[in-house]
Design an enzyme around this catalytic site. Structure first.
Site, mmCIF file in Angstrom:
data_model
loop_
_atom_site.group_PDB
_atom_site.id
_atom_site.type_symbol
_atom_site.label_atom_id
_atom_site.label_comp_id
_atom_site.label_asym_id
_atom_site.label_seq_id
_atom_site.Cartn_x
_atom_site.Cartn_y
_atom_site.Cartn_z
ATOM 1 N N ILE A 119 0.835 -1.193 0.000
ATOM 2 C CA ILE A 119 0.000 0.000 0.000
ATOM 3 C C ILE A 119 0.872 1.246 0.000
ATOM 4 C CG2 ILE A 119 -1.697 1.332 1.305
ATOM 5 C CD1 ILE A 119 -2.806 -1.264 2.388
ATOM 6 N N GLY A 120 1.931 1.225 0.795
ATOM 7 C CA GLY A 120 2.798 2.400 0.869
ATOM 8 C C GLY A 120 4.101 2.077 1.564
ATOM 9 N N GLY B 129 7.485 3.945 3.667
ATOM 10 C CA GLY B 129 7.904 5.117 4.423
ATOM 11 C C GLY B 129 9.111 4.772 5.242
ATOM 12 N N MET C 103 9.230 4.765 8.250
ATOM 13 C CA MET C 103 8.804 4.011 9.418
ATOM 14 C C MET C 103 8.580 2.553 9.086
ATOM 15 S SD MET C 103 6.134 5.052 7.647
ATOM 16 C CE MET C 103 4.446 4.636 7.194
ATOM 17 N N VAL D 188 3.689 -0.634 4.543
ATOM 18 C CA VAL D 188 2.309 -1.011 4.822
ATOM 19 C C VAL D 188 1.821 -1.901 3.682
ATOM 20 C CG1 VAL D 188 -0.031 -0.215 5.259
ATOM 21 C CG2 VAL D 188 1.899 1.116 6.080
ATOM 22 N N LYS E 1 1.313 -3.367 8.904
ATOM 23 C CA LYS E 1 2.479 -2.489 8.907
ATOM 24 C C LYS E 1 3.692 -3.282 9.367
ATOM 25 C CE LYS E 1 2.460 1.815 10.038
ATOM 26 N NZ LYS E 1 2.345 3.085 10.815
ATOM 27 N N ASP F 254 -1.474 14.213 15.697
ATOM 28 C CA ASP F 254 -1.173 14.467 14.284
ATOM 29 C C ASP F 254 -2.451 14.478 13.453
ATOM 30 O OD1 ASP F 254 0.530 15.106 12.237
ATOM 31 O OD2 ASP F 254 1.112 13.044 11.795
#
Length: 569
Positions: free
Chosen positions: A27-28, A30, A32, A35, A50, A148
Site C-alpha cells: 500500500i505504501g 515510508g 517508518m 504497509v 504495517k 497528528d
C-alpha cells in the site's frame, strides 16, 4: 533487472506472517516501514499490515527497545473501539519482529479528496467534523492524544464511512530518541502553537489540529503553507496572527473557535458536535458519492510522494507515538530477550539552557536542515532533548562549542523514499554523539527526496545527506540549486561560485557549492555542499555552521566529513 524486481515482488507477495496474514501488495512505503494489503487466512478478510522497519546498523539493544515500545503502544491503541477510528486488530510476531495488523479501509484520504475536487460543501465538511470530533472524544476519554490530526489522516471509505487513522505505532524508527519528547515531525501546517514552541502535548493540541483540518476542508488549502520553509512556518504558527477562513461557510465559526492560541480557550469537542446537528446529512445517507471517492483514488498516483504534510498512501496508517497516559501498562515479558548493546553507549545529554543565544543558534542550522523536531523546540526557546527527570530544575552549564569534533565515527544511513526506491543506504563519518533524524520531502519542481540529518548536541552544527532518486531522468543540477535559492528571499541568500569536482558518475560533473543565508531573525549561517551525481540519482552532502565560524567550520567539519561519504552498493 526488471525480471529480478518482478521475482522479488512475487517472493514478497508469498510471505505469510504469523501463519495467517498473507502479504498481497504494498500500500505504501515510508521511513517508518512498509504497509501491506494482506489477507487474513484465518478470518478470511482483507487487513492492512504495517511492517516495522529498523534502520541499518541500529544496535541490538535499541532495536529491542523499538520492538518493546511497539508492543506497549499497541496495548494503548487497542483500547479504542469506535466507528470513526481505524481499528487495530492484532500485533503479530515473525522472527522476533512485530507486525501491526489493522483494519483495511478501501477509499481515499481527505487530503487526496481535497486535491482532486477542492473545498467540500457544508454537509460534507460537517460530516468530517462530526466524525473526527467523535473519534477524538473516544481517544481522549481513553487517555490518548492523537498528536497528528490532519487531512492525510482522515480516511473516507467508498461506502461513506469516515475514520481517523494514525494513532500511535512507531512513526519513524530513526526518530526513536527524538519522538520521546512528544513532538511529531512533518506537519507544521497543522501543529498547535504550544507544540510548535516545544511545549507539552495535551488533548487541547488535538483541538487546534482539528480546527486546522476543518480550515483546509472548507478553504481547500492548509491554514499555513505546507511547502514553505519549515522554520518560517513554525515561527508563524507561534508568533503570527491566526489565519481565519475567507469563506462564509457555517463551519467558519467552528474553525475560529478551535484555532485559538490559548489552549484552554479552544472550543470543546462536545460543542463542535453540538453545532453539527443541523448541518449533518440525513441519517443513513453519505454526503460523498462513490464517484468522488474513486475519483480521488485515481488522482492519487499523480501526487508527489510527500510534502511537508506526509501523505504516503491512500490509507494512512497508525503511526504516532503517544506519551504519558497514552501508553498502556507494561505488556509483561517480551517475546525476546533484549541484548546488550555491542557498541559503546552514547553519553546522556542533559538538555541545553533556554537562552536566547542558543535558541537562535539552533534556528540557524535547522532552517538549512529542512526543519522538524529540533526546530520546533528551539522556535519556542526549548532545549533539543528533554532533561532527565531528576535534573529538570537543575542548572546545566553549557560547555563552550568545540568545532574540533574529535575522532569521527562511521555511521550507516538509509535514504530510502516513501515509494521504496532502492539504493538509499550510505555510510559517512560523523562526530560522536550527534543525533539522527529523517525527513521525507517533496520540493516544488523537483522529485521527492529523503534527507538524513545529523545534529550536534548543542544544536550549533548540522550535517545533511539528501538523495533525489531518478533526478537526472528529467532534471539538471542547476534546477536543484535554483530550488534551494527560491526558498529564501532575494536579499537573504548569497551564492558562491560553484566549483566542478571529479566525483560522481552521472550525466553532469559533481560540484562543490557554498552559500550564505540570513533568516528572519537576522541570524547568519554558511552551508558547504558537495553535489554528487550518481547514475540517475542526485546526492547532496551539506554541513551548516555559524557564519562567524565558517572558516574553521569548513576545515574542522566539512573537509573531514564530506570525503567519507559512500553509497553502499
Amino acid at each position: 533487472m526488471g525480471d529480478v524486481v518482478s521475482e522479488t515482488k512475487a517472493e514478497q507477495a508469498e510471505r505469510v506472517i504469523a501463519g495467517r496474514y498473507r502479504l498481497v501488495s504494498v500500500i505504501g512505503h515510508g521511513s517508518m516501514g512498509t504497509v501491506w494489503r494482506a489477507y487474513d487466512e484465518f478470518l478470511h478478510r482483507t487487513v492492512a499490515v504495517k511492517e516495522i522497519r529498523l534502520p541499518p546498523g541500529m544496535p541490538q539493544s535499541q532495536a529491542d527497545e523499538v520492538r518493546e515500545r511497539t508492543l506497549r503502544e499497541a496495548r494503548a491503541i487497542g483500547v479504542l473501539s469506535h466507528p470513526n477510528v481505524v481499528t487495530l486488530h492484532d500485533i503479530a510476531q515473525e522472527n522476533g519482529d512485530p507486525y501491526v495488523v489493522m483494519e483495511h479501509v478501501p477509499g481515499s484520504s481527505l487530503a487526496h479528496l481535497l486535491r482532486s475536487k477542492g473545498p467540500l460543501d457544508t454537509t460534507q465538511a460537517a460530516a468530517v467534523a462530526d466524525a473526527v470530533a467523535a473519534a477524538l472524544q473516544a481517544a481522549h476519554q481513553a487517555g490518548i492524544t492523537h498528536r497528528d490530526v490532519k487531512p492525510a489522516n482522515v480516511l473516507i471509505a467508498t461506502d461513506g464511512r469516515i475514520k481517523l487513522a494514525d494513532f500511535g505505532i512507531a512513526r519513524n524508527i530513526s526518530e526513536n530518541t527524538l519522538t520521546k519528547t512528544g513532538i511529531t515531525l512533518g506537519s507544521p501546517a497543522y501543529i498547535a502553537p504550544e507544540v510548535a514552541s516545544g511545549g507539552e502535548v495535551t488533548h487541547n493540541a488535538d483541538l487546534w489540529s482539528l480546527g486546522a483540518t476543518l480550515f483546509a476542508t472548507i478553504e481547500g488549502h492548509a491554514p499555513y503553507n505546507p511547502d514553505g520553509d519549515i522554520i518560517a512556518t513554525l515561527l508563524e504558527v507561534v508568533n503570527g496572527e491566526v489565519p481565519r477562513p475567507a469563506s462564509d461557510s457555517p463551519m467558519a465559526g467552528i474553525v475560529s473557535g478551535l484555532m485559538v492560541k490559548e489552549p484552554a480557550g479552544r472550543m470543546t469537542l462536545a460543542e463542535v458536535r453540538r453545532r453539527m446537528y443541523g448541518l449533518l446529512p440525513e441519517p443513513g445517507t453519505s454526503p460523498f458519492t462513490a464517484e468522488e471517492i474513486t475519483g480521488a483514488e485515481r488522482f492519487i498516483p499523480a501526487q508527489p510522494a510527500r510534502s511537508v504534510e506526509p501523505d504516503p498512501d491512500p490509507q494512512p496508517q497508525p503511526a504516532a507515538e503517544p506519551e504519558g497516559p497514552s501508553l498502556a501498562a507494561d505488556p509483561g515479558p517480551l517475546p525476546f530477550t533484549p541484548s546488550p548493546s555491542p557498541v559503546e553507549p552514547v553519553p546522556v545529554r542533559r538538555g541545553v539552557p533556554r537562552t536566547l543565544v542558543y535558541a537562535a543558534a539552533a534556528l540557524v542550522f535547522f532552517a538549512a536542515a529542512g526543519g522538524g523536531f529540533a526546530a520546533a523546540r528551539y522556535a519556542g526557546g526549548k532545549p533539543l532533548l528533554p532533561a532527565e527527570p531528576t535534573l529538570i530544575e537543575q542548572p546545566v552549564v553549557q560547555p563552550p562549542p568545540s568545532i574540533q569534533a574529535g575522532d569521527l565515527v562511521p555511521r550507516v544511513g538509509d535514504a530510502a523514499t516513501l515509494k521504496g526506491a532502492k539504493g538509499g543506504v550510505f555510510t559517512i563519518n560523523v562526530p560522536p554523539g550527534w543525533e539522527t533524524f529523517v525527513e521525507e520531502r517533496q520540493p516544488k519542481n523537483l522529485p521527492a527526496s529523503t534527507r538524513v540529518h545529523y545534529l550536534s548536541p548543542d544544536g550549533r552544527y548540522a550535517l545533511t545527506v539528501e538523495r533525489f532518486p531518478g533526478f537526472f531522468d528529467r532534471h539538471k543540477v542547476s534546477q536543484y540549486k535554483d530550488a534551494v535559492q527560491a526558498t529564501w528571499p532575494k536579499d537573504a541568500f548569497v551564492s558562491g561560485d560553484p566549483l566542478a569536482q571529479p566525483f560522481g558518475t552521472g550525466p553532469e560533473p559533481g560540484q562543490y557549492w557554498k552559500y550564505n543565508t540570513v533568516d528572519a531573525g537576522s541570524l547568519r549561517r554558511t552551508t558547504y555542499s558537495n553535489i554528487i551525481p550518481l547514475t540517475v540519482d542526485l546526492w547532496v552532502v551539506s554541513v551548516t555552521v555559524p557564519t562567524v565560524e565558517e572558516d574553521t567550520g569548513k576545515g574542522a567539519l566539512f573537509d573531514r566529513i564530506a570525503p567519507s561519504f559512500k553509497v553502499t552498493p
